[in-house]
Design a protein around this motif. Sequence first.
Motif, PDB file in Angstrom:
ATOM      1  N   ARG A 152      61.052  34.048  40.166  1.00  0.00           N
ATOM      2  CA  ARG A 152      62.076  34.974  39.665  1.00  0.00           C
ATOM      3  C   ARG A 152      63.301  34.191  39.184  1.00  0.00           C
ATOM      4  NH1 ARG A 152      62.848  40.231  41.750  1.00  0.00           N
ATOM      5  NH2 ARG A 152      61.907  39.546  43.712  1.00  0.00           N
ATOM      6  N   LYS A 153      63.705  33.219  39.972  1.00  0.00           N
ATOM      7  CA  LYS A 153      64.863  32.403  39.590  1.00  0.00           C
ATOM      8  C   LYS A 153      64.579  31.601  38.322  1.00  0.00           C
ATOM      9  CE  LYS A 153      66.711  31.711  44.269  1.00  0.00           C
ATOM     10  NZ  LYS A 153      67.005  30.704  45.325  1.00  0.00           N
TER      11      LYS A 153
ATOM     12  N   LYS B 198      62.170  32.203  35.921  1.00  0.00           N
ATOM     13  CA  LYS B 198      61.898  33.013  34.735  1.00  0.00           C
ATOM     14  C   LYS B 198      63.113  33.783  34.252  1.00  0.00           C
ATOM     15  CE  LYS B 198      57.050  34.135  34.137  1.00  0.00           C
ATOM     16  NZ  LYS B 198      56.094  35.238  33.957  1.00  0.00           N
ATOM     17  N   TYR B 199      63.838  34.324  35.209  1.00  0.00           N
ATOM     18  CA  TYR B 199      64.931  35.226  34.849  1.00  0.00           C
ATOM     19  C   TYR B 199      66.294  34.729  35.313  1.00  0.00           C
ATOM     20  CZ  TYR B 199      60.931  38.327  34.240  1.00  0.00           C
ATOM     21  OH  TYR B 199      59.728  38.870  33.853  1.00  0.00           O
ATOM     22  N   ASP B 200      66.291  33.543  35.929  1.00  0.00           N
ATOM     23  CA  ASP B 200      67.529  33.018  36.513  1.00  0.00           C
ATOM     24  C   ASP B 200      68.149  34.075  37.429  1.00  0.00           C
ATOM     25  OD1 ASP B 200      69.518  31.186  37.037  1.00  0.00           O
ATOM     26  OD2 ASP B 200      70.767  31.820  35.351  1.00  0.00           O
ATOM     27  N   LEU B 201      67.260  34.765  38.161  1.00  0.00           N
ATOM     28  CA  LEU B 201      67.703  35.867  39.016  1.00  0.00           C
ATOM     29  C   LEU B 201      67.457  35.512  40.474  1.00  0.00           C
ATOM     30  CD1 LEU B 201      68.781  38.769  39.223  1.00  0.00           C
ATOM     31  CD2 LEU B 201      66.421  39.571  39.047  1.00  0.00           C
TER      32      LEU B 201
ATOM     33  N   GLU C 251      75.971  40.051  32.916  1.00  0.00           N
ATOM     34  CA  GLU C 251      74.858  39.114  32.779  1.00  0.00           C
ATOM     35  C   GLU C 251      73.844  39.280  33.907  1.00  0.00           C
ATOM     36  OE1 GLU C 251      72.469  36.351  31.042  1.00  0.00           O
ATOM     37  OE2 GLU C 251      74.278  37.288  30.218  1.00  0.00           O
ATOM     38  N   LEU C 252      74.341  39.531  35.128  1.00  0.00           N
ATOM     39  CA  LEU C 252      73.440  39.742  36.258  1.00  0.00           C
ATOM     40  C   LEU C 252      72.700  41.073  36.114  1.00  0.00           C
ATOM     41  CD1 LEU C 252      72.309  38.783  38.932  1.00  0.00           C
ATOM     42  CD2 LEU C 252      74.309  39.743  40.092  1.00  0.00           C
TER      43      LEU C 252
ATOM     44  N   LYS D 223      71.915  42.455  33.330  1.00  0.00           N
ATOM     45  CA  LYS D 223      70.915  42.223  32.288  1.00  0.00           C
ATOM     46  C   LYS D 223      69.676  41.546  32.874  1.00  0.00           C
ATOM     47  CE  LYS D 223      70.300  39.936  27.801  1.00  0.00           C
ATOM     48  NZ  LYS D 223      70.949  39.066  26.775  1.00  0.00           N
ATOM     49  N   LYS D 224      69.891  40.586  33.746  1.00  0.00           N
ATOM     50  CA  LYS D 224      68.770  39.881  34.377  1.00  0.00           C
ATOM     51  C   LYS D 224      67.935  40.839  35.234  1.00  0.00           C
ATOM     52  CE  LYS D 224      71.210  35.440  34.739  1.00  0.00           C
ATOM     53  NZ  LYS D 224      71.798  34.471  35.710  1.00  0.00           N
TER      54      LYS D 224
ATOM     55  N   GLN E  85      65.900  42.995  32.931  1.00  0.00           N
ATOM     56  CA  GLN E  85      64.835  42.215  32.308  1.00  0.00           C
ATOM     57  C   GLN E  85      63.697  41.953  33.291  1.00  0.00           C
ATOM     58  OE1 GLN E  85      67.033  38.775  30.941  1.00  0.00           O
ATOM     59  NE2 GLN E  85      67.195  39.576  28.837  1.00  0.00           N
ATOM     60  N   ALA E  86      64.056  41.840  34.575  1.00  0.00           N
ATOM     61  CA  ALA E  86      63.058  41.546  35.608  1.00  0.00           C
ATOM     62  C   ALA E  86      62.537  42.810  36.289  1.00  0.00           C
ATOM     63  CB  ALA E  86      63.676  40.609  36.655  1.00  0.00           C
TER      64      ALA E  86
END
Length: 729
Positions: free
Chosen positions: A390-391, A393-396, A577-578, A580-581, A584-585
Amino acid sequence: MFRKHKLLSAMLVSGLLLGCASESTQPEAKATKAVASVEQLSPEVQQAKEQLLAEWTGPYQGVPAFDKVQLIGLKPAVREAMAANLAEIEVIANNPAPATFDNTIVAMERAGKLLDRIFSYWGIWSANKSSAEFRKIQGEVIPEYSAFSSKISQNQKLFDRISAVYNSDEMKTLRPDQQRLVKLTYDGFARNGALLDEAGKKRFAEINKRLAELHTKFGNNVLADEENYVLYLSKDQLGGLPESVISAAAAAANDRDHKGEYAITNTRSSMDPFLTYSTERELRKKVWETYYNRGDNGDEFDNNAIIAEILKLRHERVGLLGYKNYASWRLEDRMAKKPENAINLMESVWPAAIARVDEEVADMLVLGKKLDGIKEIKPWDYRYYAEKVRKQKYDLDSNEVKEYLQLDKLREAMFYVAGRLFNFDFTPVAEGSVPVFHEDVKVWEVTDKTTGEHIGLWYLDPFARKGKRSGAWATGYRSHTTFDGKTNVLSSNNSNFSKGAPGEPTLISFDDAETYFHEFGHALHALSSKVAYPTLNGGVRDYTEFQSQLLERWLTTDEVINKYLVHYKTGKPMPAELVKKIKQAATFNEGFKTTEYLASALIDMKLHTVDPTDIDPDKFERETLSKLGMPSSIVMRHRTPHFGHVFSGEGYSAAYYGYMWAEVLTSDAAEAFAQAPDGYYDKDLADKLVKHLFSVRNAVDPAEAYRAFRGRDASVDALMRDRGFPVKK
């Protein structure tokens, strides 16, 4: 099915219960006078019994006396209330006047208020503050209760009167909701043995009594394993754990007299974050095995023999009624109608789910090999490496998201949504004005924002503790009715969040936040009720999860994110931005979530469609999952030996598929809101939602209710789109 005494559906065998919601005292008073207690009780027990039987007093049409009742009075109180209810039923059954809707069906709706009140207390001792003393009482009382229920369901004079109303000319003159009430009452009796001969009725009652014992034992065994298996860690075993998880583990250890250590309890809310973040692979394995082996340890709390006997008895019981298997009986009055329809839905989604799992495992294995040299993703690795993917792919980072999910703020967000959609206002009641059963429990008054009209009370018990069953659930102490004057709602939500350190907010995961909204959806369903009769506050199992699942969608609306998802230290809103992540995820790890759920639902259905003679539950689980192609890196969300939904009662037996059936409706309805002029807060659509899908409860057939809201039936395509699965053309 006729109305159940609330809070008991998870423990009792076939819903053969009568309750009440009316606050009229006349029928109760007459019946109570007809009952003479044969038990010789000490003054202390007698006083405790009388308190449990007492009418609720105080504000808000009376509230449960949680601060006064004592467990020592429970057993004689239940026995006296059962005797009183039987006396009421005898009056109805032996009425010399011809049977009518009012003197038979409505009279039954009016009966059983003593038991209704007592089981509000029973549910607390069972689910929220269980003890060895209560479980002993439970083991003695539940078989007696089953016998009591059978006396009602097999009362031939009573059923003759119900049949007379069902087949009368009067039936044609009743309102649609009254006609549905009569039909539900008639079907409830017929489906539970009222048409059997005397020998059949006798065996039916014997089976119910034994099932009641087995369901109770199953649930108590699971609770014992949850209480007995706690992993205590030292400071050097906390690698990878976020501060919020460490603080919660320290608080849990301190509560268990292990100050200076860190407790990972045997509950999902404790297990899940540990498996997500801990760098200690062997400890992850230990925590995983402990959790997923509940009820399956080959000891005194092992549930496999109990499951086998439950399945055989259920199969025999529906065979008496002429059904080929338990699932056919169960689904006859559900939206799915037949097991084949439920299985077809699940198996249409299954290939896409396990294909997604293969993709997820491949992504995780690349990282696992690179970072730790592992060659295979084991079940105790899945959450850990999924978080790393997750981190990547999506920087999440889930822990970063968690810092914006404060329990109190999420509660405020739920109130905001309820205000926008339902026009409800939630106001904390003055401390001490409404009794509670634990200091963690808080209470709010619910009113109409426009008129100020009192709707009811909402109780919240959010935190885990010893004696409280795991998971999250909604329940109620009183339902809305109007047939004997309006009664207001007493609704409750219960969770098992790990309490934050003293002075610190409680932070929860995104999945837990969705569950928080989900259970609140059940509460809103109860609070929005406009039905006249108690039975119509019930529901159809593959439909009742729809309303709560739908409410989860409001968690990620812009209004909630911008106003309530604020950082627990800075108070600043979640950055765009968070957000959005997160969006997206949205379908990330959907293979895991869908597969673990479907595996449980399919096993439940298949267990109840086969001949259970000589069944070995563990072997059946293994072999069935193998035939389905179950990925080795995932297990069922609820393995059979601790599948309380299915084996601690019959609420979800052959019915766990209902979550997905309801999810089809949820996804379809969510698309309606997404396409509305004002989106998820579109007033016209919200009004239709409340009118057709919440306020009617079970007064309208669910399929008709959904068509009234949407203008058509729901389509499975919306579900597939929601989960990021390919849609068949």
